[in-house]
Design a protein around this motif. Structure first.
Motif, PDB file in Angstrom:
ATOM      1  N   GLU A  34       0.833  -1.206   0.000  1.00  0.00           N
ATOM      2  CA  GLU A  34       0.000   0.000   0.000  1.00  0.00           C
ATOM      3  C   GLU A  34       0.867   1.254   0.000  1.00  0.00           C
ATOM      4  N   HIS A  35       1.923   1.221   0.781  1.00  0.00           N
ATOM      5  CA  HIS A  35       2.820   2.385   0.804  1.00  0.00           C
ATOM      6  C   HIS A  35       3.443   2.612  -0.583  1.00  0.00           C
ATOM      7  N   LEU A  36       3.848   1.540  -1.248  1.00  0.00           N
ATOM      8  CA  LEU A  36       4.456   1.674  -2.578  1.00  0.00           C
ATOM      9  C   LEU A  36       3.449   2.252  -3.576  1.00  0.00           C
ATOM     10  N   VAL A  89       8.689   1.141  -6.617  1.00  0.00           N
ATOM     11  CA  VAL A  89       9.652   0.100  -6.194  1.00  0.00           C
ATOM     12  C   VAL A  89      10.581   0.545  -5.062  1.00  0.00           C
ATOM     13  N   HIS A  90      10.533   1.823  -4.647  1.00  0.00           N
ATOM     14  CA  HIS A  90      11.641   2.368  -3.852  1.00  0.00           C
ATOM     15  C   HIS A  90      11.917   1.630  -2.540  1.00  0.00           C
ATOM     16  N   ASP A  91      10.906   0.971  -1.975  1.00  0.00           N
ATOM     17  CA  ASP A  91      11.126   0.292  -0.691  1.00  0.00           C
ATOM     18  C   ASP A  91      11.231  -1.222  -0.829  1.00  0.00           C
ATOM     19  N   LEU A  92      11.363  -1.724  -2.048  1.00  0.00           N
ATOM     20  CA  LEU A  92      11.441  -3.180  -2.219  1.00  0.00           C
ATOM     21  C   LEU A  92      12.683  -3.772  -1.555  1.00  0.00           C
TER      22      LEU A  92
HETATM   23 FE   LIG Z   1       9.005   4.659   1.500  1.00  0.00          FE
END
Ligand SMILES: [Fe+2]
Ligand SMILES: O[C@H]1[C@H](O)[C@@H](O)[C@H](O)[C@@H](O)[C@H]1O
Ligand SMILES: [Fe+2]
Length: 299
Positions: free
Chosen positions: A113-115, A137-140
């Motif tokens: 959800e955040h992504l 994708v930044h937090d993958l």
């Molecule tokens: Fe983030």
């Protein structure tokens, strides 16, 4: 008619479905009230570490004590020598879904959800596709949690430089007193192991989801340099928000900073937006993913 235990057994099907509708309407109203509240959530209420819960404080104490130079070198050796997983970007997003980030005072939503919230906020502002997909994708890199990390302390949270004096611009700076590097004759000095203005490319940032993901994507995507910088430095708040570590930066880092700062509001303030429906958004984002990533990646 509202549902109650005594009329339940004899009820007709349509009464039951009316009751379900009532519940859904109530949920909708509650959601509207929450959105109304969040829309007025003042920006200063984000990243309020003074009033953060004990979980967040305990997280940072552990992280600041354990992120030593020795640990960071070993983490990079492990990254290069261990095999983890092969899967698509969307599969990676789904795999992350169960994680709740212990360092984050601003959201309890799942990572997918955040992504999606981050990507949707970027898209709503008419930003280019490469930036939308970067938001997606930044937090993958938080996948590290499923790949044998020691805990959350070596995956999430803000990042900082190791190998020189810990900056007071980090959150809870007093907790670095428990890090053995604070007493090392080299690592505790202003420049530590670095030369003045050596450039961020040449400093070792605390190991976590940013550095890991940057390393995965730099060889397995066609993302532009700004996107890779957004990923690599998005948690480096002492630098991109507090202006710390200038004595290690070079001219190239000024341009990098602009990119990272352009990305930050989408990452941070979208946390109070309405949750997204992954299945509805999937076709659009699968289209973007196909433009920048191979069908399967080595994670
Ligand atoms: Fe983030
Ligand atoms: O708690 C958050 C979260 O872990 C984010 O993913 C990270 O980028 C932030 O820097 C941190 O403050
Ligand atoms: Fe992050």
């Amino acid at each position: 008619m509202p549902a109650s235990a005594d009329n339940f057994p004899g009820r007709e099907l349509d009464e039951i479905s009316d009751a379900i509708d009532d519940v859904n309407k109530m949920k909708g109203k509650l959601w509207d009230a929450k959105s109304e509240f969040d829309a007025h959530k003042d920006k200063s209420k984000f990243r309020d570490y003074d009033s953060a819960c004990d979980r967040v404080k305990a997280f940072y104490k552990e992280q600041h004590e354990k992120q030593t130079v020795a640990f960071n070198i070993q983490a990079r050796v492990d990254f290069k020598t261990k095999r983890r997983a092969r899967m698509s970007v969307w599969e990676a997003m789904e795999m992350l879904n169960t994680l709740i980030d212990e360092s984050d005072p601003d959201t309890n939503l799942s990572q997918i959800e955040h992504l999606l919230q981050t990507a949707e906020a970027i898209r709503r502002d008419g930003k280019p596709e490469w930036m939308q997909v970067t938001g997606l994708v930044h937090d993958l890199g938080k996948l590290l949690l499923l790949f044998g990390s020691e805990g959350q302390w070596d995956v999430v949270g803000d990042t900082f430089v190791v190998g020189c004096k810990f900056s007071d611009k980090n959150i809870y700076p007093e907790t670095f007193a428990g890090n053995p590097d604070s007493y090392d004759s080299v690592y505790s000095t202003e420049y530590g192991i670095y030369k003045p203005h050596c450039g961020l490319d040449n400093v070792m940032l605390s190991w976590g989801h940013d550095e890991y993901l940057y390393n995965v994507f730099k060889d397995q995507s066609t993302l532009p340099a700004e996107a890779l910088a957004m990923i690599r430095y998005h948690s480096f708040y002492p630098w991109h928000r507090e202006n710390a570590y200038q004595h290690l930066c070079n001219e190239k880092d000024a341009a990098v900073l602009a990119a990272v700062q352009a990305f930050n509001p989408y990452d941070l303030y979208s946390k109070s937006d309405e949750p997204c429906d992954p299945e509805k958004l999937r076709p659009y984002y699968e289209g973007l993913i196909a433009k920048y990533f191979p069908p399967v990646l080595d994670w």
